[in-house]
Design a protein around this motif. Sequence first.
Motif, PDB file in Angstrom:
ATOM      1  N   GLU A 339       1.358  -1.222   0.215  1.00 52.74           N
ATOM      2  CA  GLU A 339      -0.150  -0.189  -0.176  1.00 52.74           C
ATOM      3  C   GLU A 339       0.663   1.236   0.552  1.00 52.74           C
ATOM      4  O   GLU A 339       0.250   2.046  -0.502  1.00 52.74           O
ATOM      5  CB  GLU A 339      -1.150  -0.258   1.440  1.00 52.74           C
ATOM      6  CG  GLU A 339      -1.741   1.596   1.231  1.00 52.74           C
ATOM      7  CD  GLU A 339      -3.158   1.165   2.319  1.00 52.74           C
ATOM      8  OE1 GLU A 339      -3.164   1.794   3.052  1.00 52.74           O
ATOM      9  OE2 GLU A 339      -2.920   0.292   3.309  1.00 52.74           O
ATOM     10  N   ASP A 354     -12.076   6.830  -7.156  1.00 54.37           N
ATOM     11  CA  ASP A 354     -12.607   5.405  -6.834  1.00 54.37           C
ATOM     12  C   ASP A 354     -11.951   4.245  -6.759  1.00 54.37           C
ATOM     13  O   ASP A 354     -11.349   3.468  -6.281  1.00 54.37           O
ATOM     14  CB  ASP A 354     -13.577   4.743  -8.043  1.00 54.37           C
ATOM     15  CG  ASP A 354     -12.736   4.496  -8.624  1.00 54.37           C
ATOM     16  OD1 ASP A 354     -12.497   5.805  -9.086  1.00 54.37           O
ATOM     17  OD2 ASP A 354     -13.870   3.635 -10.031  1.00 54.37           O
ATOM     18  N   LEU A 356      -8.576   2.697  -4.770  1.00 54.66           N
ATOM     19  CA  LEU A 356      -7.939   2.434  -3.226  1.00 54.66           C
ATOM     20  C   LEU A 356      -6.469   1.270  -3.281  1.00 54.66           C
ATOM     21  O   LEU A 356      -7.251   0.332  -3.611  1.00 54.66           O
ATOM     22  CB  LEU A 356      -9.755   1.340  -2.334  1.00 54.66           C
ATOM     23  CG  LEU A 356     -10.604   2.657  -2.894  1.00 54.66           C
ATOM     24  CD1 LEU A 356     -12.082   1.527  -2.310  1.00 54.66           C
ATOM     25  CD2 LEU A 356     -10.904   3.284  -1.902  1.00 54.66           C
ATOM     26  N   ARG A 358      -5.881   0.451  -0.173  1.00 55.45           N
ATOM     27  CA  ARG A 358      -5.732  -1.193   0.014  1.00 55.45           C
ATOM     28  C   ARG A 358      -5.823  -2.071  -0.538  1.00 55.45           C
ATOM     29  O   ARG A 358      -5.626  -3.264  -0.557  1.00 55.45           O
ATOM     30  CB  ARG A 358      -6.511  -0.261   1.133  1.00 55.45           C
ATOM     31  CG  ARG A 358      -6.161  -1.813   3.088  1.00 55.45           C
ATOM     32  CD  ARG A 358      -5.426  -1.368   3.007  1.00 55.45           C
ATOM     33  NE  ARG A 358      -5.214  -2.699   3.907  1.00 55.45           N
ATOM     34  CZ  ARG A 358      -4.483  -3.102   5.060  1.00 55.45           C
ATOM     35  NH1 ARG A 358      -3.136  -2.331   4.743  1.00 55.45           N
ATOM     36  NH2 ARG A 358      -3.960  -4.061   6.176  1.00 55.45           N
ATOM     37  N   MET A 393     -10.555   3.365 -10.746  1.00 55.66           N
ATOM     38  CA  MET A 393     -10.318   1.738 -10.051  1.00 55.66           C
ATOM     39  C   MET A 393     -10.456   0.544 -11.468  1.00 55.66           C
ATOM     40  O   MET A 393      -9.701  -0.387 -11.339  1.00 55.66           O
ATOM     41  CB  MET A 393     -11.245   1.583  -9.187  1.00 55.66           C
ATOM     42  CG  MET A 393     -10.944   0.366  -8.529  1.00 55.66           C
ATOM     43  SD  MET A 393      -9.323   0.512  -7.265  1.00 55.66           S
ATOM     44  CE  MET A 393      -8.935  -0.988  -6.528  1.00 55.66           C
TER      45      MET A 393
END
Length: 646
Positions: A339, A354, A356, A358, A393
């Motif tokens: 990450e 959007d 992410l 993680r 994403m």
Amino acid sequence: MNDDQPQGNPWIKSLLIWGGIFLALLLVVSMFNTRTDPAGAVIPYSDFRASVAQDNVREVQVGPDRITGTLKNDQQFTTVPVPGDVELTKLLQEHGVRYAGKAQEEPNLLLYILAQSLPFLLILGVAFFALRQVQKGGGSGAMGFGKSKAKLLTERSGKVTFDDVAGIDEAREELQEIVEFLRDPSRFSKLGGQIPKGALLVGSPGTGKTLLARAIAGEAGVPFFTISGSDFVEMFVGVGASRVRDMFDQAKKNAPCIVFIDEIDAVGRHRGHGLGNSNDEREQTLNQLLVEMDGFEANEGIIIIAATNRPDVLDPALLRPGRFDRQVVVPIPDIDGREKILSVHMKKVPLAPDVLPRVIARGTPGFSGADLANLVNEAALLAARRNKRLVAMQEFEDAKDKVMMGAERRSMVMTDDEKKMTAYHEAGHAIVSINEDASDPIHKATIIPRGRALGMVMRLPERDSYSYHRDKMHANLSVSMGGRVAEELIFGYDKVSSGASSDIQYATSLARNMVTKWGMSDKLGPLQYEEAQEGYLGMGGSQRTMMSDETNKLIDSEIRMLVDGAHARATDILKSNEDKLHLLAQALLEYETLSGEEIRALMDNGKLDRPEAPSGPARTVSSAGATVPRAGRRFSGSGDPHPAGA
């Protein structure tokens, strides 16, 4: 060495060299063009006398070796006199020709001297440039074979610091201590501590060893020399040792400094393992490196940092304290490290809301820092190809599939029978995986060819795993056999394809390791029967230890028992779930790619809530053996002898 010291402008040097060549050419031209021919036609001397006799000549200038003049029709001419013609003056007087004498031209003394000295000047110039080449440091000169190729790194732009290194905190702290020692040695020396003489960075390819070295160069504020291990080795014996000596001589002049040797295994391999003469060039280079690092003459203020992904092949004398006082392991990052690495690389990319990090980190277990950098770059390229202003994403998911499974090969043309067999093959893997409790959850299943596979079932662990248990290994064996068993159940014994070749290879390798390396055979016990031996027979790989024929037969029988047991478990699972096998295969034929959530929903509910169009109704997939008309993406492809994948 002061980095701000002017080093000279190479353009000025090139201009001076070309200017000198131009002047030399002018000198040569002037040598052969000191005397210019006058205007006019060149005529024989006999014609000249005849013209005088016919009263066609108006005036002439008589020189010692040339006669020039003008005819009465204003045409100019030139001729060469015949020696001893004393009657010429009388002939000119008789026919009323005006004549005059012409003095002999005196040569230019300066040009004469330059012409005579030109060969000596050229010889002196060549000798001067050859001498300059010999005196160059760095081995780039024409006679600099024994000079070191180490480069002094000065990064004024694009500087890398420890802030750019993420996901390997422990390795960064180890090297940051060296940087702090260089900045403030009294902090450590007042307690009797000494600066480490060397640090060896060990890790898999792409984990960030070279990036750490660049960060040290950016943080240390001392001269930083960088060189590759292969730069020492040449075909001439003794050159490598000479380069090692020259490199340390340069380092002593700039101490305190850091010398970084990348891929040190190219020169630091274990001595005496060569097939030929052991006293070869590489071993002489290694001997010199050992002496320079820790010999009778102490090299104070020189820190050696080396990197390798093969520490097992290095000579033990190179690894001992006093040469490399510490070994810094640069591991594959865990989910938190991934990450952080993604966050570092994503700073250069415009991201959609959007995205992410993680979630992306969780879906990329086993990725190194270089893999993650490539993932971000592939996502940015996909977004640019789709004419998007932000990287969303979806681009990261598609880039992840491309990196992990290969690019889609939609240009292939496959028959309906080949598509159907691929669908049942992948469905077999998926059904067995779902029914094996120790198996990793399914992330995606597809029958779109990627890389060398006609289809693929991709599983991702829920968390990072650092060791595998026996039950998970048996589950992986069963899953690898699921595709072959599905082909046997649906199409029959004679229609089994070669698509399971990679599955069989994986299962055999896993079973062999369980028996010979990990002690997971009850009959053979917890003993190691096979070990990796680098450079075995000059080819590398593994070698079985000395065993009797009975033990070898027992090993083969145990491997066969594990694979056959996995085949039997996969057969039992698919026979008891044959209706779900048909259901999933038809869904793959219709939609070509299914996510793990969609597969689980299909197994639980018997239908897939994916609309045909943005406003279309949900589709129910039939579990019958008939082919369902496809409402999803169209697929075309040709038969591929490569495995269908697992």
